[in-house]
Design a protein around this motif. Sequence first.
Motif, PDB file in Angstrom:
ATOM      1  N   LEU A  37       3.685  -5.429  -3.945  1.00 27.83           N
ATOM      2  CA  LEU A  37       3.131  -4.168  -4.421  1.00 27.83           C
ATOM      3  C   LEU A  37       2.202  -3.547  -3.374  1.00 27.83           C
ATOM      4  CD1 LEU A  37       2.411  -5.163  -8.118  1.00 27.83           C
ATOM      5  CD2 LEU A  37       4.077  -3.467  -7.340  1.00 27.83           C
ATOM      6  N   ARG A  38       1.387  -4.348  -2.733  1.00 27.60           N
ATOM      7  CA  ARG A  38       0.515  -3.823  -1.684  1.00 27.60           C
ATOM      8  C   ARG A  38       1.341  -3.181  -0.573  1.00 27.60           C
ATOM      9  NH1 ARG A  38      -4.276  -8.394  -0.708  1.00 27.60           N
ATOM     10  NH2 ARG A  38      -5.060  -8.423  -2.873  1.00 27.60           N
ATOM     11  N   SER A  39       2.472  -3.783  -0.263  1.00 30.05           N
ATOM     12  CA  SER A  39       3.280  -3.276   0.851  1.00 30.05           C
ATOM     13  C   SER A  39       3.894  -1.912   0.546  1.00 30.05           C
ATOM     14  CB  SER A  39       4.366  -4.297   1.221  1.00 30.05           C
ATOM     15  OG  SER A  39       5.444  -4.304   0.294  1.00 30.05           O
ATOM     16  N   VAL A  40       4.359  -1.695  -0.679  1.00 29.59           N
ATOM     17  CA  VAL A  40       4.949  -0.387  -0.988  1.00 29.59           C
ATOM     18  C   VAL A  40       3.861   0.679  -1.123  1.00 29.59           C
ATOM     19  CG1 VAL A  40       7.048  -1.311  -2.013  1.00 29.59           C
ATOM     20  CG2 VAL A  40       5.076  -0.893  -3.476  1.00 29.59           C
ATOM     21  N   VAL A  41       2.681   0.295  -1.606  1.00 29.74           N
ATOM     22  CA  VAL A  41       1.571   1.246  -1.660  1.00 29.74           C
ATOM     23  C   VAL A  41       1.209   1.693  -0.240  1.00 29.74           C
ATOM     24  CG1 VAL A  41      -0.898   1.471  -2.149  1.00 29.74           C
ATOM     25  CG2 VAL A  41       0.616   0.461  -3.851  1.00 29.74           C
ATOM     26  N   ALA A  42       1.212   0.761   0.691  1.00 28.10           N
ATOM     27  CA  ALA A  42       0.831   1.072   2.068  1.00 28.10           C
ATOM     28  C   ALA A  42       1.891   1.879   2.805  1.00 28.10           C
ATOM     29  CB  ALA A  42       0.555  -0.228   2.828  1.00 28.10           C
ATOM     30  N   HIS A  43       3.169   1.613   2.524  1.00 25.07           N
ATOM     31  CA  HIS A  43       4.224   2.159   3.383  1.00 25.07           C
ATOM     32  C   HIS A  43       5.251   3.039   2.690  1.00 25.07           C
ATOM     33  CE1 HIS A  43       2.645   0.067   6.728  1.00 25.07           C
ATOM     34  NE2 HIS A  43       3.106  -1.136   6.439  1.00 25.07           N
ATOM     35  N   PHE A 104       8.968  -7.447   1.099  1.00 24.75           N
ATOM     36  CA  PHE A 104       7.792  -6.737   1.597  1.00 24.75           C
ATOM     37  C   PHE A 104       8.208  -5.633   2.574  1.00 24.75           C
ATOM     38  CE2 PHE A 104       7.184 -11.292   1.071  1.00 24.75           C
ATOM     39  CZ  PHE A 104       6.302 -11.310  -0.003  1.00 24.75           C
ATOM     40  N   LEU A 105       7.573  -4.483   2.427  1.00 23.92           N
ATOM     41  CA  LEU A 105       7.829  -3.347   3.300  1.00 23.92           C
ATOM     42  C   LEU A 105       6.822  -3.395   4.438  1.00 23.92           C
ATOM     43  CD1 LEU A 105       9.429  -0.772   3.795  1.00 23.92           C
ATOM     44  CD2 LEU A 105       7.912   0.412   2.195  1.00 23.92           C
ATOM     45  N   VAL A 106       7.278  -3.690   5.649  1.00 22.49           N
ATOM     46  CA  VAL A 106       6.349  -3.978   6.743  1.00 22.49           C
ATOM     47  C   VAL A 106       6.176  -2.831   7.724  1.00 22.49           C
ATOM     48  CG1 VAL A 106       6.678  -6.463   6.567  1.00 22.49           C
ATOM     49  CG2 VAL A 106       8.170  -5.142   8.066  1.00 22.49           C
ATOM     50  N   GLU A 107       6.789  -1.678   7.432  1.00 23.56           N
ATOM     51  CA  GLU A 107       6.524  -0.481   8.214  1.00 23.56           C
ATOM     52  C   GLU A 107       6.811   0.738   7.338  1.00 23.56           C
ATOM     53  OE1 GLU A 107      10.362   0.544  10.871  1.00 23.56           O
ATOM     54  OE2 GLU A 107       9.472  -1.407  11.338  1.00 23.56           O
ATOM     55  N   PRO A 108       6.230   1.889   7.656  1.00 19.52           N
ATOM     56  CA  PRO A 108       6.402   3.069   6.801  1.00 19.52           C
ATOM     57  C   PRO A 108       7.856   3.532   6.738  1.00 19.52           C
ATOM     58  CG  PRO A 108       4.531   3.341   8.289  1.00 19.52           C
ATOM     59  CD  PRO A 108       5.273   2.123   8.757  1.00 19.52           C
ATOM     60  N   SER A 227      15.376  -3.718  10.158  1.00 11.17           N
ATOM     61  CA  SER A 227      15.069  -2.892   8.994  1.00 11.17           C
ATOM     62  C   SER A 227      13.575  -3.031   8.717  1.00 11.17           C
ATOM     63  CB  SER A 227      15.887  -3.330   7.769  1.00 11.17           C
ATOM     64  OG  SER A 227      15.263  -4.393   7.081  1.00 11.17           O
ATOM     65  N   PRO A 228      12.996  -2.140   7.904  1.00  9.81           N
ATOM     66  CA  PRO A 228      11.556  -2.227   7.643  1.00  9.81           C
ATOM     67  C   PRO A 228      11.180  -3.267   6.591  1.00  9.81           C
ATOM     68  CG  PRO A 228      12.468  -0.351   6.499  1.00  9.81           C
ATOM     69  CD  PRO A 228      13.586  -0.929   7.304  1.00  9.81           C
ATOM     70  N   TRP A 229      12.127  -4.132   6.212  1.00  9.45           N
ATOM     71  CA  TRP A 229      11.902  -5.089   5.126  1.00  9.45           C
ATOM     72  C   TRP A 229      11.846  -6.514   5.639  1.00  9.45           C
ATOM     73  CZ3 TRP A 229      10.538  -3.030   0.642  1.00  9.45           C
ATOM     74  CH2 TRP A 229      10.896  -1.706   0.392  1.00  9.45           C
ATOM     75  N   MET A 230      11.068  -7.328   4.945  1.00 10.99           N
ATOM     76  CA  MET A 230      10.967  -8.756   5.228  1.00 10.99           C
ATOM     77  C   MET A 230      10.881  -9.479   3.895  1.00 10.99           C
ATOM     78  SD  MET A 230       8.202 -10.638   7.762  1.00 10.99           S
ATOM     79  CE  MET A 230       8.764  -9.667   9.167  1.00 10.99           C
ATOM     80  N   SER A 231      11.518 -10.629   3.803  1.00  7.56           N
ATOM     81  CA  SER A 231      11.538 -11.372   2.544  1.00  7.56           C
ATOM     82  C   SER A 231      11.242 -12.843   2.805  1.00  7.56           C
ATOM     83  CB  SER A 231      12.906 -11.216   1.867  1.00  7.56           C
ATOM     84  OG  SER A 231      12.954 -11.927   0.653  1.00  7.56           O
ATOM     85  N   ILE A 246       2.332 -11.675   6.337  1.00  6.74           N
ATOM     86  CA  ILE A 246       2.257 -10.692   5.262  1.00  6.74           C
ATOM     87  C   ILE A 246       0.838 -10.619   4.690  1.00  6.74           C
ATOM     88  CG2 ILE A 246       3.062 -10.128   2.942  1.00  6.74           C
ATOM     89  CD1 ILE A 246       5.085  -9.533   5.174  1.00  6.74           C
ATOM     90  N   ARG A 247       0.220 -11.754   4.461  1.00  6.37           N
ATOM     91  CA  ARG A 247      -1.153 -11.746   3.922  1.00  6.37           C
ATOM     92  C   ARG A 247      -2.119 -11.061   4.877  1.00  6.37           C
ATOM     93  NH1 ARG A 247       0.606 -16.904   2.214  1.00  6.37           N
ATOM     94  NH2 ARG A 247      -0.322 -17.885   4.070  1.00  6.37           N
ATOM     95  N   GLY A 248      -1.907 -11.254   6.182  1.00  8.37           N
ATOM     96  CA  GLY A 248      -2.769 -10.609   7.159  1.00  8.37           C
ATOM     97  C   GLY A 248      -2.535  -9.109   7.236  1.00  8.37           C
ATOM     98  N   MET A 249      -1.328  -8.691   6.971  1.00  8.68           N
ATOM     99  CA  MET A 249      -0.989  -7.271   7.061  1.00  8.68           C
ATOM    100  C   MET A 249      -1.537  -6.474   5.882  1.00  8.68           C
ATOM    101  SD  MET A 249       2.814  -5.569   7.496  1.00  8.68           S
ATOM    102  CE  MET A 249       2.964  -6.175   9.179  1.00  8.68           C
ATOM    103  N   PHE A 250      -1.564  -7.091   4.698  1.00  7.39           N
ATOM    104  CA  PHE A 250      -1.951  -6.365   3.486  1.00  7.39           C
ATOM    105  C   PHE A 250      -3.141  -7.061   2.811  1.00  7.39           C
ATOM    106  CE2 PHE A 250       2.700  -5.841   4.025  1.00  7.39           C
ATOM    107  CZ  PHE A 250       2.697  -4.494   4.360  1.00  7.39           C
ATOM    108  N   ARG A 251      -4.313  -6.854   3.357  1.00  5.67           N
ATOM    109  CA  ARG A 251      -5.517  -7.514   2.861  1.00  5.67           C
ATOM    110  C   ARG A 251      -6.163  -6.773   1.683  1.00  5.67           C
ATOM    111  NH1 ARG A 251      -7.259 -11.420   6.446  1.00  5.67           N
ATOM    112  NH2 ARG A 251      -6.303 -11.360   8.526  1.00  5.67           N
ATOM    113  N   ASP A 252      -5.959  -5.467   1.620  1.00  2.39           N
ATOM    114  CA  ASP A 252      -6.642  -4.670   0.598  1.00  2.39           C
ATOM    115  C   ASP A 252      -5.877  -4.668  -0.718  1.00  2.39           C
ATOM    116  OD1 ASP A 252      -8.593  -3.969   2.443  1.00  2.39           O
ATOM    117  OD2 ASP A 252      -7.484  -2.190   3.100  1.00  2.39           O
TER     118      ASP A 252
END
Length: 260
Positions: A37-43, A104-108, A227-231, A246-252
């Motif tokens: 959820l954090r990843s889609v909110v961010a990207h 997880f969505l790891v880029e916009p 692709s912008p996805w990682m699982s 992933i935890r380091g990328m989406f801390r908030d």
Amino acid sequence: PEVTSKGRAARPSVALPDLVIPVKPTEDGCTELRYALRSVVAHAEGLYRKVWIVGVGLPEWLTNVGIIEAQGQGRVGDVRAKITAAANDKRVASRFVLMADDTFLVEPITEWRAYHMGPFSEYLVRLANLPVPRTRANSSWVRTICATADWMAEQGHGDILTRQGHRPVLWDKKKLAAALAAYPTDRALDVVGLYDLAGAGVEGGRAKNSKITVADDFLARLAERDSPWMSSNERSFREGMVGGYIRGMFRDPSPYEREV
């Protein structure tokens, strides 16, 4: 956004899809879901209307989401029951993105792009040629995806493209509900195999599998990501490099979680 002559923002020509995430409660309290959820909110800001979580016994930290209570027998039956419930729920948008809780969505992104891994017949050959012990060519999962591909061929869709890349899929809700109703209840089902019948997007581009389950694969897979996805899976997220990444990328925290 486009503005009308009266100064109001014009409605988009195509309504935003919803985001549907089936979940299975785990001992870690759905930690992967939190970061998905954090990843889609961010990207993926502005690309979806509402988040729906499908399941029972959901974590207490969830908030600001729609809940669809559903479950089935066995792993395959459980997934089918949950997706069927979403496809038949009048509250869900006419199109929805089906996303796993370990994706997880790891880029916009600017759109919900479709992906595939080539014709299904080619995919089976690649599976059969995997080195032992990592081959899954005779697993129940492979039998499931074959059963779905065979049914699609029987419906006139030929050698379907392989969608088993662990990436979200955009569906036409009405078409998916009809496809699920038509699919034999006594036949194993892999839902993404129905994309050519009920998908809401185009064919899409070719990409490799986004799933990372082996620690030794992480750096190589990161370098060649197409692709912008990682699982992940539970273990690789908990103990592996992919989980740390992933935890380091989406801390908030996201708007979908609260303190408990």
